[in-house]
Design a protein around this motif. Structure first.
Motif, PDB file in Angstrom:
ATOM      1  N   MET A 220     -26.922  44.758  29.454  1.00 23.18           N
ATOM      2  CA  MET A 220     -25.590  45.317  29.426  1.00 23.18           C
ATOM      3  C   MET A 220     -24.646  44.338  30.115  1.00 23.18           C
ATOM      4  O   MET A 220     -24.897  43.894  31.223  1.00 23.18           O
ATOM      5  N   LYS A 221     -23.557  43.993  29.445  1.00 22.05           N
ATOM      6  CA  LYS A 221     -22.550  43.103  30.009  1.00 22.05           C
ATOM      7  C   LYS A 221     -21.568  43.917  30.842  1.00 22.05           C
ATOM      8  O   LYS A 221     -21.068  44.947  30.394  1.00 22.05           O
ATOM      9  N   THR A 222     -21.295  43.448  32.048  1.00 22.17           N
ATOM     10  CA  THR A 222     -20.327  44.085  32.937  1.00 22.17           C
ATOM     11  C   THR A 222     -19.180  43.120  33.180  1.00 22.17           C
ATOM     12  O   THR A 222     -19.385  41.924  33.347  1.00 22.17           O
ATOM     13  N   ILE A 223     -17.964  43.654  33.204  1.00 17.83           N
ATOM     14  CA  ILE A 223     -16.769  42.842  33.411  1.00 17.83           C
ATOM     15  C   ILE A 223     -16.084  43.294  34.690  1.00 17.83           C
ATOM     16  O   ILE A 223     -15.945  44.492  34.948  1.00 17.83           O
ATOM     17  N   THR A 224     -15.659  42.330  35.475  1.00 18.56           N
ATOM     18  CA  THR A 224     -14.852  42.597  36.662  1.00 18.56           C
ATOM     19  C   THR A 224     -13.495  41.939  36.441  1.00 18.56           C
ATOM     20  O   THR A 224     -13.416  40.737  36.183  1.00 18.56           O
ATOM     21  N   LEU A 225     -12.444  42.731  36.513  1.00 23.52           N
ATOM     22  CA  LEU A 225     -11.074  42.255  36.364  1.00 23.52           C
ATOM     23  C   LEU A 225     -10.379  42.415  37.708  1.00 23.52           C
ATOM     24  O   LEU A 225     -10.391  43.509  38.282  1.00 23.52           O
ATOM     25  N   GLN A 226      -9.783  41.324  38.200  1.00 19.06           N
ATOM     26  CA  GLN A 226      -9.116  41.366  39.493  1.00 19.06           C
ATOM     27  C   GLN A 226      -7.701  40.827  39.365  1.00 19.06           C
ATOM     28  O   GLN A 226      -7.474  39.803  38.723  1.00 19.06           O
TER      29      GLN A 226
ATOM     30  N   GLU B 145       5.413  39.756  32.477  1.00 11.83           N
ATOM     31  CA  GLU B 145       6.123  40.866  33.105  1.00 11.83           C
ATOM     32  C   GLU B 145       6.110  40.829  34.630  1.00 11.83           C
ATOM     33  O   GLU B 145       6.984  41.413  35.263  1.00 11.83           O
ATOM     34  N   TYR B 146       5.110  40.127  35.207  1.00 14.38           N
ATOM     35  CA  TYR B 146       4.939  40.215  36.663  1.00 14.38           C
ATOM     36  C   TYR B 146       4.808  38.863  37.363  1.00 14.38           C
ATOM     37  O   TYR B 146       4.344  38.804  38.500  1.00 14.38           O
ATOM     38  N   LYS B 147       5.207  37.787  36.702  1.00 11.96           N
ATOM     39  CA  LYS B 147       5.289  36.456  37.335  1.00 11.96           C
ATOM     40  C   LYS B 147       3.971  35.980  37.956  1.00 11.96           C
ATOM     41  O   LYS B 147       3.979  35.178  38.872  1.00 11.96           O
ATOM     42  N   GLN B 148       2.856  36.465  37.462  1.00 12.85           N
ATOM     43  CA  GLN B 148       1.563  36.074  38.016  1.00 12.85           C
ATOM     44  C   GLN B 148       0.983  34.922  37.201  1.00 12.85           C
ATOM     45  O   GLN B 148       1.038  34.922  35.981  1.00 12.85           O
ATOM     46  N   ASP B 149       0.441  33.930  37.893  1.00 10.29           N
ATOM     47  CA  ASP B 149      -0.096  32.743  37.229  1.00 10.29           C
ATOM     48  C   ASP B 149      -1.427  33.010  36.546  1.00 10.29           C
ATOM     49  O   ASP B 149      -1.767  32.343  35.571  1.00 10.29           O
ATOM     50  N   SER B 150      -2.188  33.953  37.077  1.00 10.78           N
ATOM     51  CA  SER B 150      -3.518  34.183  36.518  1.00 10.78           C
ATOM     52  C   SER B 150      -4.058  35.546  36.938  1.00 10.78           C
ATOM     53  O   SER B 150      -3.512  36.193  37.824  1.00 10.78           O
ATOM     54  N   ILE B 151      -5.135  35.931  36.262  1.00  7.00           N
ATOM     55  CA  ILE B 151      -5.947  37.077  36.652  1.00  7.00           C
ATOM     56  C   ILE B 151      -7.364  36.545  36.807  1.00  7.00           C
ATOM     57  O   ILE B 151      -7.678  35.466  36.317  1.00  7.00           O
ATOM     58  N   ALA B 152      -8.203  37.271  37.497  1.00  3.70           N
ATOM     59  CA  ALA B 152      -9.611  36.872  37.617  1.00  3.70           C
ATOM     60  C   ALA B 152     -10.437  37.776  36.711  1.00  3.70           C
ATOM     61  O   ALA B 152     -10.328  38.997  36.771  1.00  3.70           O
ATOM     62  N   TRP B 153     -11.239  37.157  35.869  1.00  4.43           N
ATOM     63  CA  TRP B 153     -12.052  37.870  34.880  1.00  4.43           C
ATOM     64  C   TRP B 153     -13.463  37.322  34.990  1.00  4.43           C
ATOM     65  O   TRP B 153     -13.698  36.134  34.801  1.00  4.43           O
ATOM     66  N   THR B 154     -14.422  38.186  35.298  1.00  5.61           N
ATOM     67  CA  THR B 154     -15.821  37.768  35.428  1.00  5.61           C
ATOM     68  C   THR B 154     -16.675  38.621  34.508  1.00  5.61           C
ATOM     69  O   THR B 154     -16.574  39.849  34.532  1.00  5.61           O
TER      70      THR B 154
END
Length: 102
Positions: free
Chosen positions: A1-7, A86-95
């Motif tokens: 099972m693949k699990t994703i973490t979004l931060q 929309e929120y001026k963020q350079d990146s998100i963390a996706w694992t």
């Protein structure tokens, strides 16, 4: 099972408290609304309210293995677009990783 973490975070303080609140709300609504037929969220939460930084995290997986991986790419790209446009963020963390029950 693949699990994703979004931060997501606001450690650079580009967002006001109100903007940060809307950012978390918008990502949460996207995951729980638009994408709820594809994923199951197992956990979500953020930093302590007294912490000197702001971050939030969601842990989820595809509902079943028959759902194509492009759905995950779509979610990732849509969240990244929300963050940047929309929120001026350079990146998100996706694992992504394989969960092993031991």
């Amino acid at each position: 099972m693949k699990t994703i973490t979004l931060q997501i975070d606001n450690s650079d303080n580009k967002l006001t408290q109100q903007e940060w609140s809307r950012f978390v709300r918008d990502v949460n609504q996207h995951l729980n609304g638009t994408m709820c037929k594809y994923i199951t969220i197992h956990l979500s939460g953020g930093s302590y309210s007294y912490a000197p930084w702001q971050n939030y995290c969601w842990v989820f997986r595809k509902i079943n293995t028959e759902i194509e991986d492009y759905v995950l790419d779509t979610i990732k790209n849509q969240i990244a677009k929300i963050a940047k446009e929309e929120y001026k963020q350079d990146s998100i963390a996706w694992t992504e990783g394989v969960t092993e029950f031991v």
